[in-house]
Design a protein around this motif. Sequence first.
Motif, PDB file in Angstrom:
ATOM      1  N   LYS A 100       3.617  15.263  44.187  1.00 21.02           N
ATOM      2  CA  LYS A 100       2.625  16.357  44.273  1.00 21.02           C
ATOM      3  C   LYS A 100       1.299  15.938  43.680  1.00 21.02           C
ATOM      4  CE  LYS A 100       5.823  20.293  44.231  1.00 21.02           C
ATOM      5  NZ  LYS A 100       6.254  21.526  43.502  1.00 21.02           N
ATOM      6  N   LYS A 101       1.350  15.210  42.576  1.00 17.45           N
ATOM      7  CA  LYS A 101       0.134  14.777  41.908  1.00 17.45           C
ATOM      8  C   LYS A 101      -0.700  13.902  42.837  1.00 17.45           C
ATOM      9  CE  LYS A 101      -1.428  11.831  38.158  1.00 17.45           C
ATOM     10  NZ  LYS A 101      -1.025  10.984  37.003  1.00 17.45           N
ATOM     11  N   TYR A 102      -0.019  12.915  43.467  1.00 22.68           N
ATOM     12  CA  TYR A 102      -0.776  12.000  44.340  1.00 22.68           C
ATOM     13  C   TYR A 102      -1.201  12.695  45.624  1.00 22.68           C
ATOM     14  CZ  TYR A 102       0.344   8.075  41.315  1.00 22.68           C
ATOM     15  OH  TYR A 102       0.410   7.226  40.245  1.00 22.68           O
ATOM     16  N   GLU A 120       0.359  16.545  30.200  1.00 25.09           N
ATOM     17  CA  GLU A 120      -0.374  15.455  29.579  1.00 25.09           C
ATOM     18  C   GLU A 120      -0.885  15.891  28.196  1.00 25.09           C
ATOM     19  OE1 GLU A 120      -3.423  14.282  32.253  1.00 25.09           O
ATOM     20  OE2 GLU A 120      -2.049  13.411  33.753  1.00 25.09           O
ATOM     21  N   GLN A 122       8.740  12.229  33.804  1.00 23.11           N
ATOM     22  CA  GLN A 122       8.249  13.236  34.758  1.00 23.11           C
ATOM     23  C   GLN A 122       9.035  13.143  36.040  1.00 23.11           C
ATOM     24  OE1 GLN A 122       4.163  12.800  35.650  1.00 23.11           O
ATOM     25  NE2 GLN A 122       3.896  14.879  36.397  1.00 23.11           N
ATOM     26  N   LYS A 172      -5.430  16.234  33.083  1.00 22.35           N
ATOM     27  CA  LYS A 172      -5.384  16.884  34.389  1.00 22.35           C
ATOM     28  C   LYS A 172      -4.166  17.790  34.519  1.00 22.35           C
ATOM     29  CE  LYS A 172      -7.445  12.710  36.239  1.00 22.35           C
ATOM     30  NZ  LYS A 172      -7.369  12.033  34.938  1.00 22.35           N
ATOM     31  N   GLU A 173      -3.146  17.599  33.694  1.00 21.23           N
ATOM     32  CA  GLU A 173      -1.919  18.384  33.752  1.00 21.23           C
ATOM     33  C   GLU A 173      -1.601  18.905  32.345  1.00 21.23           C
ATOM     34  OE1 GLU A 173      -0.327  19.170  36.413  1.00 21.23           O
ATOM     35  OE2 GLU A 173      -1.392  17.855  37.825  1.00 21.23           O
ATOM     36  N   ASP A 181      -9.294   7.945  39.922  1.00 26.01           N
ATOM     37  CA  ASP A 181      -8.457   8.828  39.120  1.00 26.01           C
ATOM     38  C   ASP A 181      -7.934   8.097  37.884  1.00 26.01           C
ATOM     39  OD1 ASP A 181      -6.842  11.419  38.922  1.00 26.01           O
ATOM     40  OD2 ASP A 181      -5.257   9.860  38.873  1.00 26.01           O
ATOM     41  N   ASP A 210       7.087  15.846  40.969  1.00 24.81           N
ATOM     42  CA  ASP A 210       5.788  16.114  40.352  1.00 24.81           C
ATOM     43  C   ASP A 210       4.827  14.969  40.610  1.00 24.81           C
ATOM     44  OD1 ASP A 210       6.789  18.476  39.434  1.00 24.81           O
ATOM     45  OD2 ASP A 210       7.325  17.689  37.434  1.00 24.81           O
ATOM     46  N   VAL A 211       5.348  13.751  40.600  1.00 21.75           N
ATOM     47  CA  VAL A 211       4.489  12.582  40.884  1.00 21.75           C
ATOM     48  C   VAL A 211       3.961  12.653  42.298  1.00 21.75           C
ATOM     49  CG1 VAL A 211       4.448  10.079  41.037  1.00 21.75           C
ATOM     50  CG2 VAL A 211       5.670  11.191  39.172  1.00 21.75           C
ATOM     51  N   ASN A 213      -2.046  15.883  45.828  1.00 22.94           N
ATOM     52  CA  ASN A 213      -3.230  16.657  45.454  1.00 22.94           C
ATOM     53  C   ASN A 213      -4.444  15.758  45.281  1.00 22.94           C
ATOM     54  OD1 ASN A 213      -1.775  19.060  45.465  1.00 22.94           O
ATOM     55  ND2 ASN A 213      -1.157  18.839  43.306  1.00 22.94           N
ATOM     56  N   LEU A 214      -4.169  14.524  44.774  1.00 21.40           N
ATOM     57  CA  LEU A 214      -5.272  13.578  44.575  1.00 21.40           C
ATOM     58  C   LEU A 214      -5.870  13.190  45.926  1.00 21.40           C
ATOM     59  CD1 LEU A 214      -6.935  11.725  42.736  1.00 21.40           C
ATOM     60  CD2 LEU A 214      -5.098  10.015  42.958  1.00 21.40           C
TER      61      LEU A 214
END
Length: 517
Positions: A12-14, A459, A5, A455-456, A448, A9-10, A16-17
């Motif tokens: 953005k993921k964190y 995944e 990945q 969640k994606e 999480d 993207d990582v 958003n978290l």
Amino acid sequence: MEKEQPQIDVLKKYANLMVSRRRLIAACILLALSVGLVLYLNEPKIYESSASIVYQKQRINPSEFSPDEAKQMREMVNTISQQVLSRGNLENMIKEYDLYQNSENTEDQADLIERARSSIDVSMEKDRGNVFSVSFQDMDPSRAMQVTDWLASKFIEENLRIREERARETSSYIQDELRMAKAHLDAKETEMKEYKLEHYNEMPGQRGANLNRLNALQEQFQATQTNIYNLEQTRMALSEQLEARRNLLEQNAAGAGGNGGPAGELAEARNRLQELLVRYTPEHPEVKRQKQRISNLEAEMRSSAGSGQEEGDAALLSRQDSRLNDLASRIREIDINLKTLRKESNNILAKIRQYQEWVEAAPIREAEWSALTRDYEELKEYHDKLLSRSFGAEAAETMEVRQKGSQFKIVDSAFLPNTPMKGSFLKILAASLAIGLAAGCGLAMGMDFMNASFKEVSEVENELQLPVTCALPLIVTEAEQKRTKLRNAAWTAILSAWLIALVIAGVHLWLQGEVII
């Protein structure tokens, strides 16, 4: 094959978290701030006050009279620190400023003294030359300043006392050593004086004069011997003339007076006397007896009344040759001179022997004198050194008594600390904020991680190994939307109220003096 990945993207993921868990993170931060405020209020606040002291060199010949140098400052500070931080001084400090009055029931005196000693710090200030600082830590800022001032003044007091005591002890010690050295030096000088008086003529310095005098005496002795020899030759010649004249007179007297009588005996006695004087001195017993015989014969000739013929013979002998008396007189004069010269020769010979002994003894006396002089020079050098140090010690003692020597001087007095060195509000606030943020982020990431739902889209594709062609959005009912809004509003209200309460509490405590920024 599983694809990695992208990093974007990582992130953005964190991100958003964190946004989705913002209420949890905010709650953790507020909780940490609340706990930090409580800890700040309950933690004892330690204030530190310090004073700076400079080592001021003396202004009067420091290199000559001062026993201290700048390089000895550290040693001096350590020595005075031991005196200032002694048990007696710390006990007086604790009693005078009522330190640790709340701990007297639980701690003994030794623990209190150790606690006070650990609150004091003495350190050198490298960037300020001959300056060192003394500081004290206490929960009361005013008391910390007062104790620091007391410690600084104690340093100056102890410095003056120690320096004066050290100067006095040094001066006393040097004076004792100087008296002992002077006694040894005087004894050595007396010994050298007696030795020089006893062996003055044998000293190496007199050897040249002794040799000159010895040469002169030898020349004088030789001249005297020559004079004696010449006089003896002269006397021998005169004696021969005298004997020849007497023989001639005796022959004439014998022809004129027959047997001769007393006059013949007198002439014979006189001839015998002249023979004896050639061989002996006038003091010889045989010479004396012969002189006595001549005197008796002459007296007999003068007293004899009926011997007119003999008296006439004697007168005739005397009239016939007056040269006989002249020769006898000259011989007697030569005998006197010979006696004087022989006596003078003996005296000169005795002096020659004496001077020879002095010259021969010179090397021995030189070695003995060198040993005495070597010891004397060492004693003299040691005495002079002690004398110089004695003058310096007396001058140093005088300057210390007048407080003109090297001493400590306060350059920065103790100040009243405004913020504690331990329990700083801003430090605790920053630490609590960091801990709360870290705890909130960590808790959000942990929750999480514990949630096993997809969640994606990636995944799902990775798990099923099938592509996702379409995705249905989450359908939220109106009732669910209301509950969500209500829950969000409740969280916002709670967190806002909590934040406002913390701010109000902080401001109130700051106004009350409980919080020091």
